[in-house]
Design a protein around this motif. Sequence first.
Motif, short mmCIF file in Angstrom:
data_model
loop_
_atom_site.label_atom_id
_atom_site.label_comp_id
_atom_site.label_asym_id
_atom_site.label_seq_id
_atom_site.Cartn_x
_atom_site.Cartn_y
_atom_site.Cartn_z
N SER A 116 0.90 -1.15 -0.24
CA SER A 116 0.65 0.20 0.08
C SER A 116 0.89 1.63 0.09
CB SER A 116 -1.00 -0.52 1.18
OG SER A 116 -1.99 -1.19 1.26
N LEU A 117 1.76 1.25 0.63
CA LEU A 117 2.94 2.38 0.85
C LEU A 117 4.12 2.18 0.35
CD1 LEU A 117 2.26 3.44 4.53
CD2 LEU A 117 1.88 4.87 2.08
N SER A 118 5.08 2.91 -0.34
CA SER A 118 6.07 2.46 -0.86
C SER A 118 6.97 2.62 0.79
CB SER A 118 6.49 3.89 -1.85
OG SER A 118 7.04 5.48 -0.92
N GLY A 119 8.15 2.52 0.10
CA GLY A 119 9.58 2.03 1.14
C GLY A 119 9.63 2.93 1.87
N ARG A 120 9.62 4.81 0.93
CA ARG A 120 10.09 5.62 2.03
C ARG A 120 9.21 5.91 2.53
NH1 ARG A 120 14.30 9.26 2.32
NH2 ARG A 120 13.88 11.00 2.68
N ASP A 121 7.29 6.10 2.20
CA ASP A 121 6.48 5.92 3.03
C ASP A 121 6.08 5.55 3.91
OD1 ASP A 121 5.90 8.13 1.20
OD2 ASP A 121 5.13 7.62 0.15
N GLY A 122 6.12 4.41 3.53
CA GLY A 122 6.12 3.22 5.17
C GLY A 122 6.84 3.81 5.75
N TRP A 123 8.36 4.24 6.19
CA TRP A 123 9.25 4.85 6.88
C TRP A 123 8.85 5.48 7.49
CZ3 TRP A 123 12.42 9.45 6.97
CH2 TRP A 123 13.43 8.85 7.70
N ARG A 124 8.47 6.61 7.08
CA ARG A 124 7.65 7.82 7.65
C ARG A 124 6.50 7.79 8.33
NH1 ARG A 124 7.65 11.35 1.40
NH2 ARG A 124 9.59 11.65 1.88
N LEU A 125 5.89 6.75 7.88
CA LEU A 125 4.61 6.41 8.49
C LEU A 125 5.12 5.98 10.16
CD1 LEU A 125 1.11 6.44 9.13
CD2 LEU A 125 1.30 4.28 8.38
N ARG A 126 5.84 5.22 9.80
CA ARG A 126 6.16 4.10 11.21
C ARG A 126 7.74 4.92 12.07
NH1 ARG A 126 7.88 0.09 7.15
NH2 ARG A 126 10.54 1.18 7.47
N ARG A 127 8.14 5.96 11.04
CA ARG A 127 8.71 7.33 12.53
C ARG A 127 7.72 8.39 13.05
NH1 ARG A 127 13.43 9.42 12.25
NH2 ARG A 127 13.33 11.59 13.24
N TYR A 128 6.87 8.33 11.64
CA TYR A 128 5.37 8.78 12.42
C TYR A 128 4.31 8.82 13.60
CZ TYR A 128 0.97 12.34 12.55
OH TYR A 128 -0.16 12.72 12.86
N LEU A 129 4.00 7.15 13.40
CA LEU A 129 3.74 6.91 14.71
C LEU A 129 4.24 6.71 16.06
CD1 LEU A 129 1.48 3.93 12.29
CD2 LEU A 129 0.63 6.01 13.55
N ARG A 130 5.57 6.26 15.73
CA ARG A 130 6.24 6.27 16.75
C ARG A 130 6.19 7.98 17.60
NH1 ARG A 130 10.43 2.77 13.88
NH2 ARG A 130 9.47 0.99 14.15
N GLY A 131 5.86 9.30 17.20
CA GLY A 131 6.09 9.83 17.54
C GLY A 131 7.45 11.31 17.12
N TYR A 132 8.05 10.85 16.42
CA TYR A 132 9.26 11.08 15.69
C TYR A 132 8.61 12.33 15.15
CZ TYR A 132 11.70 7.41 17.26
OH TYR A 132 13.00 6.78 17.98
N PRO A 133 9.72 13.88 14.50
CA PRO A 133 8.95 14.73 14.07
C PRO A 133 9.34 14.67 12.50
CG PRO A 133 11.52 15.69 14.45
CD PRO A 133 10.71 14.17 15.32
N LEU A 134 8.22 15.08 11.57
CA LEU A 134 8.32 15.56 10.19
C LEU A 134 9.07 16.03 9.80
CD1 LEU A 134 4.54 14.19 9.74
CD2 LEU A 134 5.71 12.36 9.69
N THR A 135 10.15 16.58 9.92
CA THR A 135 11.03 17.44 9.72
C THR A 135 11.98 16.82 7.90
OG1 THR A 135 13.28 16.79 10.69
CG2 THR A 135 11.35 17.99 11.52
N LEU A 136 12.11 15.34 8.03
CA LEU A 136 12.44 14.59 6.90
C LEU A 136 11.70 14.32 5.64
CD1 LEU A 136 14.53 12.20 8.38
CD2 LEU A 136 15.74 13.85 8.21
N GLY A 137 12.55 15.19 4.66
CA GLY A 137 11.42 15.54 3.18
C GLY A 137 11.04 13.68 2.73
#
Length: 137
Positions: A116-137
């Motif tokens: 459902s997600l590309s590898g990079r988007d999956g990585w971004r979602l996992r970081r978001y759900l763990r509470g990390y900021p979304l500063t990485l493009g």
Amino acid sequence: MTTLRLRPSRCERRTVLGLHGLAALAVALSAVPVLLALLLWIALASSACAYWRAGSGGGRVVALGLAADHCVVHYAHGTLRAEAPRALFVSEWLLVLRIGRGDRQRPLLLMLWPGSLSGRDGWRLRRYLRGYPLTLG
């Protein structure tokens, strides 16, 4: 805001249609009257066709915009601003997100299957759900 592009998952489609096929086989092997079996097969076929059509319709979520305190759900024919998503179920094969839509509305449950997600988007979602900021493009 980080936007994650969602795409139809072949794994989801195969699983759901395979389960429809197994249900049809169970009806064939059961000892129900022929008329009842015919009605059940018609119901299963219409359910499978409705599922197949719904995968390309306007009700499918095509993107998810994530911000620190809210999200934007993008459908094929519109958008919805909602509460930040929360993981309800996490496994290797399925991720279920709960997205609140307000005080009086039922929450949206978004199921993300493999693919459902590309590898990079999956990585971004996992970081978001763990509470990390979304500063990485």
